[in-house]
Scaffold this active site. Structure first.
Site, PDB file in Angstrom:
ATOM      1  CD  GLU A 102     -24.048  22.150 -15.827  1.00 32.35           C
ATOM      2  OE1 GLU A 102     -23.873  20.983 -16.189  1.00 32.35           O
ATOM      3  OE2 GLU A 102     -25.124  22.743 -15.957  1.00 32.35           O
ATOM      4  CD  GLU A 131     -27.944  22.264 -17.285  1.00 37.59           C
ATOM      5  OE1 GLU A 131     -29.027  22.577 -16.734  1.00 37.59           O
ATOM      6  OE2 GLU A 131     -27.192  21.381 -16.837  1.00 37.59           O
ATOM      7  CG  PHE A 169     -23.410  14.382 -21.106  1.00 39.48           C
ATOM      8  CD1 PHE A 169     -22.890  13.280 -21.777  1.00 39.48           C
ATOM      9  CD2 PHE A 169     -22.975  14.635 -19.816  1.00 39.48           C
ATOM     10  CE1 PHE A 169     -21.961  12.447 -21.160  1.00 39.48           C
ATOM     11  CE2 PHE A 169     -22.045  13.811 -19.193  1.00 39.48           C
ATOM     12  CZ  PHE A 169     -21.535  12.712 -19.864  1.00 39.48           C
ATOM     13  CG  ASP A 221     -27.934  13.618 -24.130  1.00 42.09           C
ATOM     14  OD1 ASP A 221     -28.545  12.683 -24.625  1.00 42.09           O
ATOM     15  OD2 ASP A 221     -26.697  13.776 -24.253  1.00 42.09           O
ATOM     16  CG  PHE A 222     -27.157  18.102 -19.773  1.00 39.52           C
ATOM     17  CD1 PHE A 222     -27.770  16.842 -19.717  1.00 39.52           C
ATOM     18  CD2 PHE A 222     -25.967  18.269 -19.091  1.00 39.52           C
ATOM     19  CE1 PHE A 222     -27.189  15.793 -19.019  1.00 39.52           C
ATOM     20  CE2 PHE A 222     -25.385  17.225 -18.384  1.00 39.52           C
ATOM     21  CZ  PHE A 222     -25.990  15.989 -18.349  1.00 39.52           C
ATOM     22  CG  HIS A 260     -26.019  11.272 -19.698  1.00 39.53           C
ATOM     23  ND1 HIS A 260     -27.149  10.995 -18.968  1.00 39.53           N
ATOM     24  CD2 HIS A 260     -25.352  12.234 -18.990  1.00 39.53           C
ATOM     25  CE1 HIS A 260     -27.159  11.740 -17.875  1.00 39.53           C
ATOM     26  NE2 HIS A 260     -26.088  12.507 -17.869  1.00 39.53           N
TER      27      HIS A 260
END
Lengths: 374, 342, 321
Positions: B29, B71, B94, B96-97, B140
């Site tokens: 991204e 994602e 990140f 976290d994604f 994040h």
């Protein structure tokens, strides 16, 4: 003030050094020293080295504790006569530190030393130049297998006070292109010849160490006009034997644990091989193309565990001055290779010294070179 | 050799590998950013923190692929492309994604080789930012390397400096297995000397950043720097520490950890990931099992509490391991004496 | 539409192989000799075969948990598959994957997949490889009506369009996702979904080989010509449960029997080609006999094959570690 106070400061070993660690004091406070006595071990990013006293006196203070990292030029100790009072010393230290700024030492050298890249054919050769170009014939320093310009850290700066001195990284080494061609001393000698021409030097006093010695001999053979004199330090090319445990170990070892014992072959005083030196070589060996280049050199220059090229005949035919410097305890190339040479060649053997006299006997080597090329 | 930031070291590694091998591509991204914008500006971001800036200009839109914010599809596409001849480096922004695409990593890329009987190669690198200290709060800021370390088939890299980052990323790109490469977002401006040439640092070989006799500290990623600072302070008080940077959590250099613990007999582990089932527990279990006789003191773990990462600075500071916390832990194990039986 | 005798013969053989393979597994599974669980493709043969008839080994497919048919259609060796399903060392995945993970990347078979919706993102990647490596290949994702609702699938339809990938999304719509009807679980229509992503939509009767062959040809040509992805919606019926042992209590009595009687792709194929004299009945009989002995041999070989050894446990987790 009743006597002399001599400040002992963090020395600058080599051109890249900006700071050093006082690894250990060699003497206790109160001990009397002569000029040249070892005062302390200084650890740099490349090597641990003994620091010799610049003057005579009593070591009155160890200003820097062992283990402390300090910039070049920082006060590490005080030499003074017995009659200097403690309060005078305190005042001296106070005054020194008030006026010290760590950039000073670096600034003094920066105008005379330059690292640059020179195009030699397809190769980019990293060259470190110092000293005054107006001082006459340049001194060209050629390092050995697996080395780089830092092998001359104690040589180049000392010679540069009176000479134009050029060190460079051989192809496959240091910051030069990692292409070694056929990996023979003759092949490298061709590159050195091209480098000398690219640098616009009419000729040079050539100093070669180890494999660099063989390269210097090849150069003297192929382009005698470019070589004004030859200083060969523990050179290859004069005998057959070579310590392949070093060569193969240097190529194969990729961790500190395995590389450190290999590097210890280089020196008589094993404590000279610092952690940072080992780390530096590991980092060099990780660069793309380095290991395959070293393998090419080893198989071209030392096939079947023997030196492939004998250059003893060059010593007989080369008409200009030649000297040979060698450590008696060399564990890589034997000093007996310097036996039976023509009488005109001066051979100096250093006791208690391994394969790198330019590090272990820096002062003596520097004196030998500068007297020889006068 | 020149001074480079962590960000520049990563950019240079990507650039050099993309030059070396046309099969290396980048996707993620806004790895370039700006496509479809009204200004027509290309390479508008070069990654959300500018890490991939300039690569679009050199390598073009075929090899620097901006993705929609999806994602699952693009991480899966990276896995599929890796299994069919490309060498993608996918950026997850990140870490976290990963919640949006874990299947593609855990059930697809990680499993191909084993489940297909050794017939697949999946040379995939997934880069992502991790770590707290940025006031980025709970979604994040996580340090999720234990999650990936848990999954057989993945390799996991947690570089601790610019030099390490460049060599380990090039190694990751040349590796034929899927590699998760985690960059601590607080470190992007850290600088040090980094060679200009490409080089590789092998996986599974820990680096000793300090060598000492009294206490072994194992630290991961950015925590290595904190551990070094703590070790330098403690050195002045006569406590000398070995600091181990494992570099990769999978494979993990268990041999070096055990050797060092055998020498010092005391162990502190610094891990900024959530404390349950993290690398600190893993290393503690390893040492308890394999080096019990060498231990002269209980193992100490310097880890955050079992909470999400908080937002407010004061809370985030409380949450994070720190030099002071490491120092205190080392002092406590250094001072520990086994009680003699009466 | 002209179809070469060679393609007809190969396609019939593939469909017959799938049918016999699956019918045999249905029998063998009941004996308890096959570990784990299997999902059978009976009734859907024309779909996998009709699509794969347009593909070469350069092209890539990704399959589903119901993957035996796609594997056979893409050319994976039947004996290796059977050995794999029996968990043998000689299996295509050396006994480490089983029914749901049969793959052969050398044939462009990117694997059956145990995760519903696992394949479409992978196919975006395979299509990207074809595009960037310029090998003129296409990548085909087979997935069911159940997977058509997965986020990963919908994301993939978007990504494939955004990147203009040579990908074909084949929805094998057999009316059921496990035990739940598509009429309940799928909102809207597949056609509208394709339109929503700006993608051409093709649709066919998946029990009719000729319909699948023709429609798949259009969808694949579209993708191969560089115009971006396409969706192919194939209407099907599965003749067995979601997995073996599923009593299919959710299906009306007679539903499967009617499908078997009226929509058997093999019967209809034979009828069609012999009526218009494309192939002779005897040629088809020969294929039937040959396939039967091939399956018999595969089962016998699988049963006799060695089991994996302890050393295999740690092998092939990584290329290097």
């Amino acid at each position: 003030m009743s006597g002399t106070i001599t400040p002992i400061t963090m020395p600058k070993f080599g051109l890249a050094m900006t700071e050093g660690k006082l690894a250990s004091w060699s003497l206790p406070v109160g001990k009397e020293v002569k000029a040249g006595d070892e005062l302390a071990d200084i650890e740099t990013s490349k090597i641990t080295n003994g620091y010799e006293s610049p003057a005579a006196g009593i070591l009155r203070r160890q200003v820097a504790p062992e283990g402390e990292m300090l910039p070049v030029g920082a006060l590490i100790g005080i030499l003074a006569d017995a009659d200097v009072s403690d309060s005078e010393i305190d005042a001296f230290i106070q005054h020194f530190n008030d006026n010290f700024s760590s950039g000073d030492a670096e600034d003094k050298n920066s105008d005379t030393t330059a690292r640059r890249t020179v195009d030699v054919g397809d190769l980019k050769i990293s060259v470190q130049e110092s000293g005054n170009k107006e001082t006459g014939t340049a001194v060209l320093l050629i390092h050995g297998f697996g080395g780089d310009v830092s092998n001359w850290m104690l040589t180049q700066s000392a010679l540069a006070s009176s000479h134009h001195v050029i060190a460079f990284d051989l192809p496959g080494h240091g910051e030069s292109t990692k292409q070694v061609g056929d990996g023979t001393p003759a092949g490298f000698a061709k590159t050195v010849e091209d480098l000398i021409k690219a640098l616009d030097l009419p000729a040079a006093h050539v100093v070669g160490h180890s494999l660099g010695g063989a390269i210097a001999l090849e150069l003297a053979k192929s382009s005698p006009d470019l070589v004004k004199s030859l200083t060969l330090i523990a050179p290859a090319g004069l005998g057959q034997d070579i310590n392949m445990n070093f060569i193969n170990g240097f190529i194969d070892a990729d961790r500190r644990k395995t590389l450190e014992p290999v590097l210890q072959y280089l020196v008589h005083d094993k404590s000279l091989i610092s952690r940072q030196m080992v780390e530096g070589i590991i980092r060099y060996k990780r660069l793309d193309g380095v290991v395959s280049g070293l393998k090419t050199i080893a198989s071209a220059s030392f096939p079947d565990g023997k030196q492939s090229v004998s250059l003893r005949s060059v010593l007989e035919t080369f008409e200009k001055p030649i000297q040979i410097l060698w450590g008696e305890q060399d564990e890589i190339l034997s000093t007996k290779d310097a036996d039976g040479l023509p009488a005109a060649i001066s051979v100096t053997r250093f006791p208690e010294t391994g394969h790198m006299p330019q590090l272990e006997q820096a002062a003596a080597v520097n004196t030998s070179i500068s007297q020889f090329i006068e | 050799m020149s001074r480079k930031s962590f960000r520049q070291a990563i950019n240079e590694a990507l650039r050099q590998e993309m030059r070396r091998d046309p099969r290396v591509i980048l996707m993620g991204e806004d790895v370039a950013g700006g496509r479809g914008g009204t200004s027509g500006v290309k390479d508008a971001w070069g990654g959300v923190l500018g890490v991939t800036k300039g690569l679009l200009t050199e390598f073009g839109e075929d090899r620097v692929l901006d993705t929609p914010i999806t994602e699952a599809s693009y991480i899966g596409a990276a896995a599929g492309a890796a299994a069919t001849g490309l060498r993608p480096v996918a950026e997850l922004m990140f870490v976290d994604f990963v919640g949006c695409c874990l299947d593609q990593i855990m059930n697809q890329a990680a499993k191909f080789r084993y489940m297909f009987g050794g017939k697949a190669r999946t040379p995939l690198v997934i880069r992502a930012m991790y770590g707290a200290g940025f006031n980025a709060a709970a979604q994040h800021s996580q340090a999720l390397y234990p999650l990936f370390t848990h999954i057989p088939g993945l390799k996991v890299v947690v570089p601790s400096s610019p030099y390490e980052a460049k060599g380990l990323l090039i190694e990751a790109i040349r590796d034929d297995d899927p590699v998760i490469f985690l960059e601590n977002k607080v470190m992007y401006d850290d600088e040090e000397d980094v060679p200009d040439e490409p080089y590789t640092i092998p996986f599974g070989e820990a680096n000793l950043t300090r060598e000492g006799d009294d206490v072994t500290i194992v630290a991961f990623g950015r925590m290595v720097n904190l551990a070094n600072q703590a070790a330098d302070r403690l050195e002045k008080d006569g406590i000398s520490c070995t600091v181990i940077d494992p570099r990769t959590t999978s494979p993990l250099d268990t041999g070096t950890i055990l050797d060092c613990v055998a020498d010092t007999g005391r162990l502190v582990i610094v891990d900024e990931s959530s404390p349950r089932c993290n690398l600190a527990t893993d290393v503690a279990a390893l040492v308890a099992e394999e080096a019990f006789d060498a231990l002269k003191a209980p193992i100490r773990r310097v880890v955050p509490p079992h909470t999400p990462v908080p937002f407010a600075t004061v809370l985030e500071n409380l949450y994070m391991p720190s030099v002071e916390k490491i120092e205190a832990a080392v002092r406590s194990v250094a001072a520990y004496r086994v009680k003699e039986e009466a | 539409m002209q179809i070469s005798r060679d393609i007809l013969t190969r396609s019939y053989r593939a469909m017959r192989t799938i049918r016999d393979f699956e019918e045999r597994l249905h029998v063998e599974f009941a004996t308890g000799e096959i570990p784990g669980f299997v999902h059978l493709y009976c009734g859907e043969e024309a779909s996998g075969v009709g699509v794969c008839a347009h593909l070469t080994d350069t092209d890539t497919i990704a399959s589903t948990h119901r993957g035996h048919g796609h594997c056979i259609a893409k050319g994976v060796a039947v004996d290796g598959m059977m050995a794999e399903i029996y968990g043998r060392q000689t299996g295509v995945c050396r006994g480490k994957g089983g029914s749901m993970h049969i793959a052969d990347l050398s044939l462009g078979m990117l694997g059956a997949n145990g995760i519903v919706g696992g394949g479409p993102p992978l196919i975006c990647g395979a299509a990207l490889s074809h595009k960037l490596l310029k090998d003129n290949g296409v990548a085909v994702a087979f997935y069911g009506d159940g997977a058509s609702n997965e986020g990963s699938t919908l994301e993939s339809l978007n990504l494939a369009t955004v990147w203009q990938l040579p990908a074909v999304f084949v929805v094998e719509d057999n009316g059921y996702g496990e035990a739940t009807g598509a009429s309940y679980a799928c909102a809207g229509t597949q056609k509208d979904r394709a339109a929503g992503f700006g993608m051409p939509y093709f649709e066919c009767d998946g029990t009719d080989f000729f319909a699948v062959y023709e429609t798949a040809g259009e969808a694949i040509s579209h993708a191969r010509s560089g115009k971006g992805p396409a969706m192919l919606h194939v209407h099907l019926s599965r003749w067995y449960g979601h997995f073996e042992g599923d009593a299919m209590t959710y299906r009306a009595e007679g539903e499967v029997a009617r499908e078997r009687a009226e929509h058997d792709c093999l019967v209809n194929f034979r009828k069609h080609v012999t009526e218009i004299s494309l192939l002779e009945g005897s040629a088809l009989d020969d294929i039937d006999a040959s396939v039967k002995s091939e399956i018999d041999a595969a089962v016998a070989a699988a049963k006799a094959a060695p089991l994996p050894e302890e050393a295999d446990l740690m092998k092939d987790v990584y290329v290097s570690y």
